[in-house]
Design a protein around this motif. Structure first.
Motif, mmCIF file in Angstrom:
data_model
loop_
_atom_site.group_PDB
_atom_site.id
_atom_site.type_symbol
_atom_site.label_atom_id
_atom_site.label_comp_id
_atom_site.label_asym_id
_atom_site.label_seq_id
_atom_site.Cartn_x
_atom_site.Cartn_y
_atom_site.Cartn_z
ATOM 1 N N PHE A 1 -45.311 -16.982 -43.479
ATOM 2 C CA PHE A 1 -44.561 -17.160 -42.315
ATOM 3 C C PHE A 1 -44.365 -18.658 -41.925
ATOM 4 O O PHE A 1 -43.204 -18.864 -41.134
ATOM 5 N N LYS A 2 -44.997 -19.498 -42.365
ATOM 6 C CA LYS A 2 -44.604 -21.017 -42.005
ATOM 7 C C LYS A 2 -43.314 -21.421 -42.603
ATOM 8 O O LYS A 2 -42.562 -21.895 -41.916
ATOM 9 N N VAL A 3 -43.078 -20.853 -44.096
ATOM 10 C CA VAL A 3 -41.824 -21.403 -44.868
ATOM 11 C C VAL A 3 -40.668 -20.764 -44.159
ATOM 12 O O VAL A 3 -39.543 -21.267 -43.880
ATOM 13 N N GLN A 4 -40.723 -19.255 -43.935
ATOM 14 C CA GLN A 4 -39.694 -18.378 -43.683
ATOM 15 C C GLN A 4 -39.168 -18.359 -42.304
ATOM 16 O O GLN A 4 -38.281 -18.320 -41.914
ATOM 17 N N LEU A 5 -40.292 -18.305 -41.441
ATOM 18 C CA LEU A 5 -39.728 -18.218 -40.017
ATOM 19 C C LEU A 5 -40.279 -19.349 -39.267
ATOM 20 O O LEU A 5 -39.378 -19.967 -38.301
ATOM 21 N N TRP A 6 -41.258 -19.891 -39.047
ATOM 22 C CA TRP A 6 -41.990 -20.739 -38.192
ATOM 23 C C TRP A 6 -41.094 -22.105 -38.276
ATOM 24 O O TRP A 6 -40.847 -22.676 -37.524
ATOM 25 N N GLU A 7 -40.681 -22.664 -39.642
ATOM 26 C CA GLU A 7 -39.938 -23.845 -39.866
ATOM 27 C C GLU A 7 -38.636 -23.744 -39.198
ATOM 28 O O GLU A 7 -38.074 -24.738 -38.770
ATOM 29 N N ASN A 8 -38.180 -22.485 -39.049
ATOM 30 C CA ASN A 8 -36.769 -22.385 -38.718
ATOM 31 C C ASN A 8 -36.653 -22.276 -36.982
ATOM 32 O O ASN A 8 -35.720 -22.256 -36.612
ATOM 33 N N ILE A 9 -37.780 -22.084 -36.398
ATOM 34 C CA ILE A 9 -37.679 -21.837 -34.970
ATOM 35 C C ILE A 9 -38.370 -22.632 -33.955
ATOM 36 O O ILE A 9 -38.318 -22.781 -32.834
ATOM 37 N N ILE A 10 -39.109 -23.634 -34.755
ATOM 38 C CA ILE A 10 -39.804 -25.020 -34.111
ATOM 39 C C ILE A 10 -39.232 -25.951 -33.206
ATOM 40 O O ILE A 10 -39.879 -26.621 -32.318
ATOM 41 N N SER A 11 -37.963 -26.131 -33.660
ATOM 42 C CA SER A 11 -36.945 -27.181 -32.993
ATOM 43 C C SER A 11 -36.897 -26.719 -31.604
ATOM 44 O O SER A 11 -37.015 -25.655 -31.249
ATOM 45 N N GLU A 12 -36.795 -28.029 -30.604
ATOM 46 C CA GLU A 12 -36.698 -27.782 -29.193
ATOM 47 C C GLU A 12 -35.215 -26.939 -28.891
ATOM 48 O O GLU A 12 -35.347 -26.159 -27.628
ATOM 49 N N ASP B 1 -29.114 -11.471 -35.894
ATOM 50 C CA ASP B 1 -29.036 -11.256 -37.341
ATOM 51 C C ASP B 1 -29.695 -12.312 -38.090
ATOM 52 O O ASP B 1 -30.512 -11.895 -39.009
ATOM 53 N N ILE B 2 -29.708 -13.700 -37.639
ATOM 54 C CA ILE B 2 -30.471 -14.709 -38.138
ATOM 55 C C ILE B 2 -31.957 -14.438 -38.249
ATOM 56 O O ILE B 2 -32.636 -14.649 -39.065
ATOM 57 N N MET B 3 -32.438 -14.116 -36.959
ATOM 58 C CA MET B 3 -33.780 -14.028 -36.870
ATOM 59 C C MET B 3 -34.488 -12.864 -37.684
ATOM 60 O O MET B 3 -35.480 -12.950 -38.013
ATOM 61 N N THR B 4 -33.516 -11.883 -37.623
ATOM 62 C CA THR B 4 -33.880 -10.569 -38.322
ATOM 63 C C THR B 4 -34.187 -11.012 -39.787
ATOM 64 O O THR B 4 -35.127 -10.730 -40.654
ATOM 65 N N THR B 5 -32.976 -11.956 -40.264
ATOM 66 C CA THR B 5 -33.129 -12.386 -42.014
ATOM 67 C C THR B 5 -34.598 -13.295 -41.879
ATOM 68 O O THR B 5 -35.251 -12.968 -43.125
ATOM 69 N N TRP B 6 -34.783 -14.079 -40.961
ATOM 70 C CA TRP B 6 -36.065 -14.873 -41.317
ATOM 71 C C TRP B 6 -37.307 -13.983 -41.362
ATOM 72 O O TRP B 6 -38.314 -14.129 -42.267
ATOM 73 N N ILE B 7 -37.448 -13.112 -40.505
ATOM 74 C CA ILE B 7 -38.563 -11.934 -40.493
ATOM 75 C C ILE B 7 -38.606 -11.158 -41.751
ATOM 76 O O ILE B 7 -39.728 -11.012 -42.472
ATOM 77 N N ALA B 8 -37.324 -10.866 -42.136
ATOM 78 C CA ALA B 8 -37.166 -10.042 -43.611
ATOM 79 C C ALA B 8 -37.864 -10.707 -44.668
ATOM 80 O O ALA B 8 -38.408 -10.382 -45.441
ATOM 81 N N ASN B 9 -37.495 -12.247 -44.474
ATOM 82 C CA ASN B 9 -37.772 -13.049 -45.829
ATOM 83 C C ASN B 9 -39.411 -13.392 -45.722
ATOM 84 O O ASN B 9 -40.065 -13.365 -46.779
ATOM 85 N N TRP B 10 -39.874 -13.226 -44.478
ATOM 86 C CA TRP B 10 -41.394 -13.556 -44.504
ATOM 87 C C TRP B 10 -42.117 -12.264 -45.043
ATOM 88 O O TRP B 10 -42.916 -12.309 -45.625
ATOM 89 N N ALA B 11 -41.471 -10.974 -44.688
ATOM 90 C CA ALA B 11 -42.204 -9.554 -45.066
ATOM 91 C C ALA B 11 -41.743 -9.437 -46.387
ATOM 92 O O ALA B 11 -42.534 -8.603 -46.989
ATOM 93 N N ASN B 12 -40.840 -10.185 -47.064
ATOM 94 C CA ASN B 12 -40.441 -10.135 -48.570
ATOM 95 C C ASN B 12 -40.134 -8.469 -48.703
ATOM 96 O O ASN B 12 -40.796 -7.907 -49.765
#
Length: 814
Positions: free
Chosen positions: A52-63, A127-138
């Motif tokens: 979760f940290k690598v695939q989604l969280w690091e991509n969404i935490i910026s302001e 589409d990008i958010m879907t990709t990040w979540i799919a990467n987390w889900a592997n």
């Protein structure tokens, strides 16, 4: 399907940012400019939290994304972007995602609706958010099962359709669009933006405007809503301008009669594309994608990189580039180019692995493009590149710069000329490279047998300052005409099974349309199902029809089906009726309760009329069950007498590949000879590409002559080949002795026998050709002195005689 309802306070927190934090004890979330955020909180307690940290969280935490609001230091719940404790962020995020179906996640739906989307396109954010979540889900490689459900049941309605002639549009609507919209929506604009409904050419503007006009509900036309709701390009008061546009469209629509379905026609229920079920039954292999373009935005000047791999390599559209309905872009004489800064991620990530795969769904506009025309290029100029996928006539070209090729990626790897692999149709193309196997090319899931004769090298000579560009070269001198429906760049090769997997998934926005026929055959929940997509800006593709009942207990028996046709907007389509000759029986042993009964392998194109959101489809039948309506085909009009054209020559010229093969046959020098092959690759674009003799130019003859000289040079310089070809001739003799009367025949007759004696009914006269060659030898034999007339000149005279024959009409005409 049940939906999970969230508590009202939670929804309020999620839909708007508000409040101010009084205390900020932890580091602020990073901004886009502040660089990577360094996490200092408690470590992830499980591997899933780490993912979760690598695939989604690091991509969404910026302001500029979610961290500006949903960080606990800022004070907006839910705190899924908090930066103080990754484990607590994980707990909050789990309420907002669906790892089984990432596209259904609350986070995806929120950005798709425009909530805090960090791009100009909510679709791209989704589409990008879907990709990040799919990467987390592997979940790479899993297949989604499509569930067919009952659609809305409605009868075909009476509709208005655009007439073939543009007269009404010219009278009522075009005066407004051409006057007030031409600064953008015309090809002559400084920065032209499609669709060109403000074009001065009336027919072009009419075609482009149809998708923006709703004849049945003029107030819902995009031309009206852009003014009234979005305040786009108003030329005065926006509401007044919207009313003016609405009046023009109403006047146009009121003059168009309704299409009313004949009561005698046997028909199914009706559907629009939005009534269908999205046909996403397979998953692509995208484990190593570093840039991806699905072209879903449909308007504007940006094609978004939705790979989710930062930095996003978005492309700017310029020149003659049109968006294609159903996802895609069409290049006429334009380009889509990324910045050199963002393109550097290709250099960084591909150099790190030493391999790549470039995968695209493309439709070349024709098979006459040369250059090679640049389809996809990561390059810096006409003659400097890292990698390029191009087109030369019927061939795909794969140019790659390594330590064993030159700065221009030459020699190129190309599909075989004779195979004519490239066609002006939708094709799935993959070019692979790895340092063990070198370059490979796949088209429509199958490897093309075109071995890479260049030894694999490394990417140490790649230039990080180049830019990714589609449809052209950076100079604008090598345009490619055609469409790209999808592009994915991987920093690992795709193996055969992965390529076939991605090919089988297909491309574009596709729907299953379930046409209800329950009332016609008395089988509960019975449907004819088609896979339907918008093929381009002018048509729909109907394919893979099957019959099914959604009632698993149903047992259809011996139901006759004869003559099925597709209707659109109240009438049968005048063209594209590929299923009108069907004559089969539904049910019995041919029917399966899970998969139904396959109807036909055919597909067909139906013209688009009112746009993908508005066109309504239905099916009609000559006979279905006990219902029958005899269809009488209209008598075709008597064709006009053919025009009296200028007489066409019965003589043609050989094209480039035929010329090459003919010269090889005459001289017996293989086409794979390294020197011959190099010359052919350089001269191929200058050789004839069509058989019309009237198109033959002096530049073509120059290239033919150079190829003839190269073949004859290889023949004479190869001692074993020349000894076999010219038995008895002594190449070590000086000119005076070598070309005596008897000796000449040892040169001329082998050439003439190989070039002329082919059994053709019409052929050049051997005696006359031989006399011309004798005259040439006489001229070339005029020399003086031992040095000028030695055996070296003997070889030169033989080469010249050979080239004169091989490069003549004997080789060219057919």
């Amino acid at each position: 399907m049940f939906k999970k309802f969230l508590p009202l306070p939670f929804i309020l927190f999620l839909t708007a940012c508000g409040g101010e934090s009084q205390v900020k004890q932890n580091p602020e979330p990073p901004t886009a400019e502040s660089g990577p955020f360094i996490y200092l909180g408690p470590p992830p307690t499980t591997q899933d939290i780490q993912e979760f940290k690598v695939q989604l969280w690091e991509n969404i935490i910026s302001e500029d994304r979610c961290g500006g609001c949903h960080n606990s230091q800022v004070g907006q719940a839910p705190y899924f972007a908090r930066t103080d404790d990754i484990n607590l962020a994980y707990n909050a995020a789990n309420e907002l995602v669906s790892l089984r179906t990432p596209e259904d996640s609350t986070l995806v739906q929120k950005v798709a609706g425009g909530h805090n989307c960090w791009l100009s396109s909510p679709q791209a954010c989704s589409d990008i958010m879907t990709t990040w979540i799919a990467n987390w889900a592997n979940i790479e490689g899993q297949t989604n099962v499509i569930k067919l459900v009952d659609p809305v049941i409605k009868d075909p309605s009476s509709n208005k359709s655009f007439p073939a002639q543009s007269t009404l549009f010219a009278t009522h609507t075009h005066p407004l669009t051409s006057r007030y919209c031409a600064s953008c929506h015309a090809s002559s604009a400084t920065i032209p933006i499609s669709p060109y409904f403000a074009e001065q050419d009336l027919d072009t503007a009419y075609q482009a405007a149809q998708s923006k006009i709703d004849l049945n509900n003029p107030e819902l036309s995009r031309l009206v809503l852009r003014l009234s709701k979005e305040f786009h390009n108003c030329w005065g008061d926006c509401q007044t301008n919207a009313n003016e546009m609405l009046t023009a469209i109403n006047s146009m629509a009121s003059a168009i009669p309704l299409s009313v379905l004949d009561n005698n026609i046997i028909h199914s229920k009706a559907l629009t594309l939005p009534d269908g079920i999205i046909a996403s039954g397979g998953s692509r292999f995208e484990q190593n994608v570093i840039a991806k373009y699905q072209f879903k935005t449909g308007s504007g000047t940006t094609a978004f990189d939705t790979s989710g791999i930062e930095p996003a390599l978005d492309l700017t559209l310029s020149g003659e580039v049109d968006w294609i309905g159903g996802w895609g872009v069409q290049f006429i004489n334009g380009r889509a180019q990324g910045s050199t800064t963002k393109s550097k991620k290709l250099y960084d990530l591909i150099s790190a692995t030493g391999e790549y795969a470039i995968e695209a769904w493309v439709t070349p506009a024709n098979v006459t493009q040369e250059g090679p025309a640049r389809i996809i290029s990561y390059s810096g100029s006409n003659d400097a590149r890292n990698v390029t996928l191009g087109q030369t006539l019927y061939n795909y070209d794969h140019l790659l710069r390594t330590t064993n090729t030159n700065i221009n990626g030459m020699p190129a790897q190309s599909t075989p000329d004779a195979d004519e692999v490239l066609q002006a149709s939708l094709q799935h193309v993959v070019v692979n490279y790895d340092p063990v196997n070198g370059r490979t090319i796949y088209v429509n899931g199958e490897e093309i047998q075109t071995p890479d004769t260049t030894e694999p090298g490394t990417f140490t000579d790649w230039d990080p300052s180049f830019a990714l560009i589609l449809g052209n070269e950076t100079s604008g001198e090598f345009p490619w005409a055609g469409s790209i429906r999808m592009l994915a760049i991987h920093n690992r090769i795709l193996d055969h099974s992965q390529i076939q997997q991605n090919y089988s998934v297909g491309v574009g926005e596709r729907f299953y349309l379930l046409f209800n026929i329950t009332d016609l055959i008395n089988v509960p929940q019975s449907y004819f199902v088609f896979e339907v997509s918008q093929f381009d800006n002018y048509s729909y593709l109907f394919q893979e029809p099957f019959f099914i009942s959604l009632d698993k207990s149903a047992n259809p028996q011996s139901i006759p089906l004869i003559g099925m046709r597709i209707g659109i907007n109240g009438s049968e389509s005048p063209i594209g009726q590929a299923f009108k000759n069907l004559n089969l029986v539904l049910g019995s042993t041919l029917y399966n309760s899970d998969s139904g009964q396959h109807i036909s392998r055919l597909g067909t194109l139906i013209p688009l009329e009112n746009g993908a959101q508005n066109d309504e489809f239905f099916l009609t039948f000559e006979k279905l069950g006990t219902h029958e309506n005899i269809m009488v085909e209209a008598q075709p009009q008597v064709p006009l007498p053919p025009p009296n054209l200028e007489p066409q020559s019965r003589i043609g010229v050989r094209i480039f590949s035929e010329i090459n093969a003919t010269m090889s046959q005459i001289t017996r020098v293989p086409v794979q000879n390294s020197q011959v092959k190099a010359s052919f690759n350089n001269l191929k674009q200058q050789l004839p590409s069509v058989t019309d003799i009237n198109s033959f130019l002096s530049s073509h003859q120059m290239a033919v002559s150079q190829m003839a000289i190269k073949y004859c040079n290889e023949l004479v310089e190869d001692s074993s080949l020349r000894a076999e070809y010219f038995p008895g001739f002594d190449f070590d003799l000086a000119v005076a002795s070598a070309f005596s009367t008897n000796q000449r025949d040892l040169i001329l007759m082998p050439l003439l026998n190989n070039a002329l004696l082919t059994g053709m009914k019409s052929q050049a006269d051997l005696v006359e050709v031989k006399q011309e060659l004798n005259n040439l030898i006489d001229t070339l034999s005029l020399c003086s002195g031992a040095t000028q007339c030695d055996s070296k000149r003997t070889k030169t005279i033989v080469k010249a005689s050979c080239a004169a024959l091989v490069g003549s009409a004997v080789s060219l005409l057919q």
